[in-house]
Design an enzyme around this catalytic site. Sequence first.
Site, PDB file in Angstrom:
ATOM      1  N   LYS A   1       0.844  -1.197   0.000  1.00 52.65           N
ATOM      2  CA  LYS A   1       0.000   0.000   0.000  1.00 52.65           C
ATOM      3  C   LYS A   1       0.877   1.245   0.000  1.00 52.65           C
ATOM      4  O   LYS A   1       2.090   1.170   0.234  1.00 52.65           O
ATOM      5  CB  LYS A   1      -0.917   0.001   1.223  1.00 52.65           C
ATOM      6  CG  LYS A   1      -0.175   0.065   2.559  1.00 52.65           C
ATOM      7  CD  LYS A   1      -1.128   0.031   3.733  1.00 52.65           C
ATOM      8  CE  LYS A   1      -0.357   0.132   5.056  1.00 52.65           C
ATOM      9  NZ  LYS A   1      -1.267   0.162   6.224  1.00 52.65           N
TER      10      LYS A   1
ATOM     11  N   TYR B   1      14.639  30.427   8.829  1.00 49.98           N
ATOM     12  CA  TYR B   1      13.597  31.301   9.375  1.00 49.98           C
ATOM     13  C   TYR B   1      13.733  31.458  10.880  1.00 49.98           C
ATOM     14  O   TYR B   1      14.120  30.546  11.595  1.00 49.98           O
ATOM     15  CB  TYR B   1      12.217  30.730   9.051  1.00 49.98           C
ATOM     16  CG  TYR B   1      11.888  30.731   7.579  1.00 49.98           C
ATOM     17  CD1 TYR B   1      11.717  31.918   6.885  1.00 49.98           C
ATOM     18  CD2 TYR B   1      11.746  29.533   6.892  1.00 49.98           C
ATOM     19  CE1 TYR B   1      11.395  31.917   5.536  1.00 49.98           C
ATOM     20  CE2 TYR B   1      11.425  29.520   5.542  1.00 49.98           C
ATOM     21  CZ  TYR B   1      11.247  30.712   4.860  1.00 49.98           C
ATOM     22  OH  TYR B   1      10.945  30.705   3.521  1.00 49.98           O
TER      23      TYR B   1
END
Length: 380
Positions: free
Chosen positions: A34, A265
Site C-alpha cells: 500500500k 527562518y
Amino acid sequence: MSALAEALIDLEAITSNVRTIASVTGTGLMAVVKADGFGHGAVKVARAALRAGASWLGVTSTAEALTLRDAGVTAPTLSWLHGPNDDFGMLIKSGVDVGVSTTTHLHAVADAARLLGAPAMVQLKADTGLSRNGAAGDDWPELVGWARKYEREGGIRVRGVWSHLADADLPGAPALTRQVAIFEEALRTARSAGLDPDLVHLANSAAALSAPRTRFDLCRIGIALYGVDPFGVSGPGEFGLHPAMTLRTSVVNVKRVPAGTGVSYGPEHVTGTPTTLALLPLGYADGLPRAAGGRAAVWLAGRRCPIVGRIAMDQCVVDAGDLPVTIGDPVVVFGPAEGDQHPPTVVEWARWADTNPHEILTGIGARVAREHLHGRARNS
C-alpha cells in the site's frame, strides 16, 4: 544524478527481507505494498517480493489494487479499505479479494457480484481491539451470518478471516494476548456459522517476527519488508533486515559564515563559531519532517553533519564545520551503513521527528526521483 534528490531502491534487499522473514515465520507471507509500496514503488516491490516467495499482496484501496493488475501483476491480492459505494465490480472482475468489515459493505459486494454473475472473494475482518476497521461484539455474528447466507447462494466466497494487532511491537504486551484470544473466539464463531476460510491471518511485521501464536496461515509484512526493524532498532537488529531505500542529494550552495550568523527562518539557530554552511535542495515538501529541524543530521564529507535552523519547504541547511565542502558534494540523508560510512537511518529520522519510520518512508515526495537497483545502493 539528474534530479535534485533521488531515492535508490534496492530490490535485492526486498527479496532478502522476504526470505529472512519467511525463515522465521514458516508461513505464507503477504507483502503489503500500500501507499505505493511505502514510497518504494508498489509494482516493482510486489514483483520482487513475489520472486522471493511471498504468496499474497496487500493494498488499501481499489485504485492501488487495479494499479497492480494494470501492470500485469496477477498474484492473489487483498484490498481492505473501502467506502460502501466503491466499484466492487472492478475488484471482482480483477480477481481481487475484498476485505469486509460491516454488513453494509458485505451487501454492496454481494450486489456487485450478483450484477456480474460471478462470485466475490471476501475476507472478513474482526475488530479484536484496535477499534478501527473490523466488526466487534454483536456485529461479528451478524456479519458472518450474512456472509454464510450469501455464500450458500453462490454470491460470495469467504476466503479469509483476519484482524489487526494494536501493539505487537511491544513483545509480551498483555493486550496482544487478549487480542489473540478474541480473534480465536471470532474464528470459532465464523466456523460455527458454517464458514470454512482458506486463510486465517493476524500477524503484522512485529508479530510475525516475535509472536508465534499470531502467525496462523499467513503473516502480513509491511515495514519489515522494506528492511526496517519493527522494534525500533536503528541497524539490522537480530533479524538481519536490510533497508531498501537510500535517500540522497547533493550540496547546491556553500558559504563560510562568522559566529553570530542566523540560519533559516526565525532564526531559530545562530552560529556559535565561524563555520561552513551547506545548502541541500530537500525540504518538507520532499519528506524531510519540519519537526526534525535542529535534531536531524545527514552524511556529508565522511561524517554526520547536523541540519541547523528550520527545515523549509524546499531546502535545508547543514552545518559542515570546517570540512572542505564544495558545491556538488554527495549527501546521504538516510540509508544503510556501508563500510566506514554510517549515514542516519530511517529509524533515527523517525525519532528526530517524533514519528514512526512508516511516515518517513511514505512521506518522500514526488519530486524525489526513484531509481530501482538490483544490488545494494551505494552511499555516494
